[in-house]
Scaffold this active site. Structure first.
Site, PDB file in Angstrom:
ATOM      1  CE  LYS A   1     121.966  -8.826  -0.590  1.00 26.93           C
ATOM      2  NZ  LYS A   1     121.330  -9.920  -1.290  1.00 26.93           N
TER       3      LYS A   1
ATOM      4  CB  SER B   1     121.512 -13.642  -2.160  1.00 24.40           C
ATOM      5  OG  SER B   1     120.767 -12.462  -1.976  1.00 24.40           O
TER       6      SER B   1
END
Length: 626
Positions: A207, A412
């Site tokens: 991430k 996402s």
């Protein structure tokens, strides 16, 4: 007793106020008169519509970025800006408009050739260019010529040009194919110099959305993930172009040494290098190209070939308003393009409430039997993503199948809103995945003393002042950091659970392909994150099949302008068509300055759009390509 006269300062400011009111009144009156005049002219100027010659070439002179949905712009501000000689910042072109124009031209007996003038084409993803390329192939199948001509072909321009029957280059032109890259800007040192502390709460090895605020360079994990999908995209680009141009994939020069060797053989002549490499068919002057087209479509009064531009032909063949047949069943398309934010948002940004309202409109429309959610988004607010996801679930409960169709990016939060659909379709080159969330907070407690400032007071609890932004000035307590991290971890678990329930996977199975890792559509299908590969047309057909429709219309459910906004937009379009608005070119200095400030502007605009009420985000910052 005589009345006391106001002082000099008061009289001065009163005079300034009167002057301002008078000036404002004049400007508003002039604007009103201009609108009335434009309205009158637009009503009585029907005879001034563009006329296509009996034989002509359609010039596909695309100006701007190729998009699924145009971002909203204030029509009044746009009119004033252009009337003062300004130019639209980052113009956009709808892919659907380009496809429609080419398809209409292929059936128009007046249009005998298609000229690809791509010098002003901006950003464009492979999936969008492939849709246009398919339309170009259809045009060629009708027996008409497609010719590309230009002085410079960048990567996007050349990809579309490779669909042409013939690519010509000006004598001092160039073709530059450099490959794909991802190069975010990093702010760690700058924030430290400003004494700004960055607090990050995240889950996911890959991430990397917050890395620009924590590091001065890209982490090894981010490099590993990014080079994988970038390499896959570049391989697709090379294979497709090489096939259309009839040369080997290794014909692309990927090192300075290889490029230098071929340029040396061409004596430093970039245009000759392009011919030698088979990138273009010939070097041709503008006059020679004009003569070639005159031989095909004839000559006009300006001593050039008969032609009609993309914008003019679009005005002729694309209806200004969408009219629905009230008797037919519909497959509705809802476009979700841009950053996902909480609340309402204009077109070009995905507002959780706004997009949910469009889906709800489709749910309550009895004629809508199925919905395609077209996604082009790197994510954003987790809360807003869930609001949209709930509406998709309600559509399914109402018996209306939902197909998620992924465009360039659906990562996402973009994947979050796709997951609840009956099926997920993606292009092989779609950038998706990036399943992970993070929280981001900047505090300035160390900068305050330097500025001679302090914030102090009392509260009834330790939490007092939290929602008012007190941590910005006083910093975050260790226990508050633990609290935020716990919330992020909980959010990540909810993300995994939601994906797992909709994809028939366990949390452990989802976690293996999550952790913020980015995938291409082709790889995502292998991993079970995507059902099928195909275009938006394939997704529409799949939605119709699931709804059991053999005959149907396609309806785009979209943001509606107010009557006043629509009127101004129509008037502005008429003014452009008549050539009443001044046109100004952007100087080389302005272009250079724009490139230098573009990344900074994009990053700070993005931060400003981070408005999740819980401060939790699912966003993929590395999903943009340089």
């Amino acid at each position: 007793m005589t009345e006391r006269r106001p002082g000099l300062i008061r009289r001065l400011f009163s005079a300034i106020a009167r002057l301002y009111r008078g000036f404002r009144s004049i400007i508003l009156n002039l604007l009103f008169i201009s609108i009335v005049v434009l309205l009158a002219v637009s009503i009585f100027s029907s005879d001034d519509k563009v006329k296509v010659p009996h034989t002509a070439a359609l010039v596909l002179n695309l100006t701007g970025d190729l998009v699924e949905e145009k971002r909203w712009t204030d029509p009044i501000a746009t009119a004033i800006n252009e009337s003062l000689g300004g130019q639209e910042e980052s113009p956009e072109v709808l892919v659907s408009d380009v496809v429609t124009v080419i398809e209409k031209a292929s059936k128009d007996n007046r249009i005998q050739a298609l000229v690809l003038d791509l010098s002003m084409l901006g950003r464009a993803s492979l999936d969008k260019m492939q849709l246009i390329g398919s339309a170009i192939e259809g045009f060629k199948a009708s027996g008409k010529k497609v010719l590309a001509y230009g002085g410079y072909y960048g990567q996007n321009q050349y990809y579309l040009a490779s669909y042409a029957d013939e690519i010509s280059l000006t004598p001092m032109g160039a073709v530059i194919l450099e490959g794909y890259g991802s190069y975010p800007m990093y702010y760690k040192n700058a924030l430290e110099k400003l004494k700004i502390n960055t607090h990050v709460f995240r889950v996911g090895t890959y991430k990397s959305a917050v890395e620009p605020f924590l590091r001065n360079d890209m982490s090894d994990e981010a490099k590993e993930a990014n080079i994988a999908w970038l390499t896959e995209l570049w391989s697709d680009y090379k294979q497709q172009v090489a096939q259309r141009r009839g040369f080997a994939v290794d014909n692309f020069d990927e090192t300075y040494a290889a490029l230098l060797e071929k340029l040396t053989a061409a004596e430093g002549d970039l245009s000759q290098y392009a011919v030698n490499a088979g990138l273009v068919d010939q070097i041709k002057s503008r006059e020679a190209f004009r003569r070639d087209l005159i031989a095909i479509v004839g000559e006009n009064d300006d001593h050039t070939y008969n032609y009609v531009t993309f914008a003019d032909y679009a005005d002729l063949v694309i209806p200004a308003q969408q009219f629905d047949n009230p008797l037919t069943d519909k497959v509705a398309i809802v476009v979700a393009r841009g950053v996902i934010v909480d609340g309402s948002a204009k077109a070009g940004t995905i507002g959780g409430d706004t997009t949910a309202a469009l889906l709800r409109q489709a749910r309550h429309d009895d004629k809508v039997k199925a919905v395609v959610l077209r996604i082009d988004s790197p994510g954003g607010s987790a809360y807003a993503s869930e609001v949209i996801g709930q509406e998709i679930s309600l559509l399914r409960e109402a018996g209306k199948p939902v197909i998620a169709s992924m465009g360039a990016v659906a990562a996402s939060g973009g994947y979050w809103i796709a997951a609840p659909a009956n099926e997920i379709w993606a292009a092989p080159t779609t950038i998706t995945g990036s399943i992970g969330i993070f929280g981001l907070l900047h505090t300035a407690e160390q900068a305050m003393p330097t500025l001679g400032l302090n914030v102090d007071g009392v509260g009834t609890t330790e939490l007092a002042g939290l929602s008012a932004g007190l941590p910005l000035f006083k910093g975050l307590e260790p226990k508050a950091k633990d609290l935020f991290q716990l919330l992020i971890e909980r959010g990540y678990t909810e993300f995994l659970t939601m994906v797992g329930e909709n994809r028939n996977m366990t949390n452990t199975e989802v976690d293996k392909v999550a952790q913020g890792r980015v995938w291409t559509g082709r790889k995502a299908q292998e991993l079970g994150l995507v059902d099928k590969l195909g275009t938006i047309d394939d997704a529409i057909k799949a939605a119709a099949d699931k709804a059991g429709l053999s005959s149907y219309d396609v309806k785009v459910v979209q943001h509606k302008l107010t009557p006043a906004e629509q009127m101004i937009k129509d008037l502005l379009g008429e003014a452009k068509a008549q050539g009443w608005l001044p046109q100004t070119a952007i100087s080389a200095e302005q272009k250079l300055l724009g490139k230098l400030t573009q990344q900074l502007k994009q990053d700070f605009v993005l931060l400003n759009q981070f408005n999740d009420p819980n401060g939790v985000y699912s966003y993929c910052v590395s999903c943009s390509i340089n």
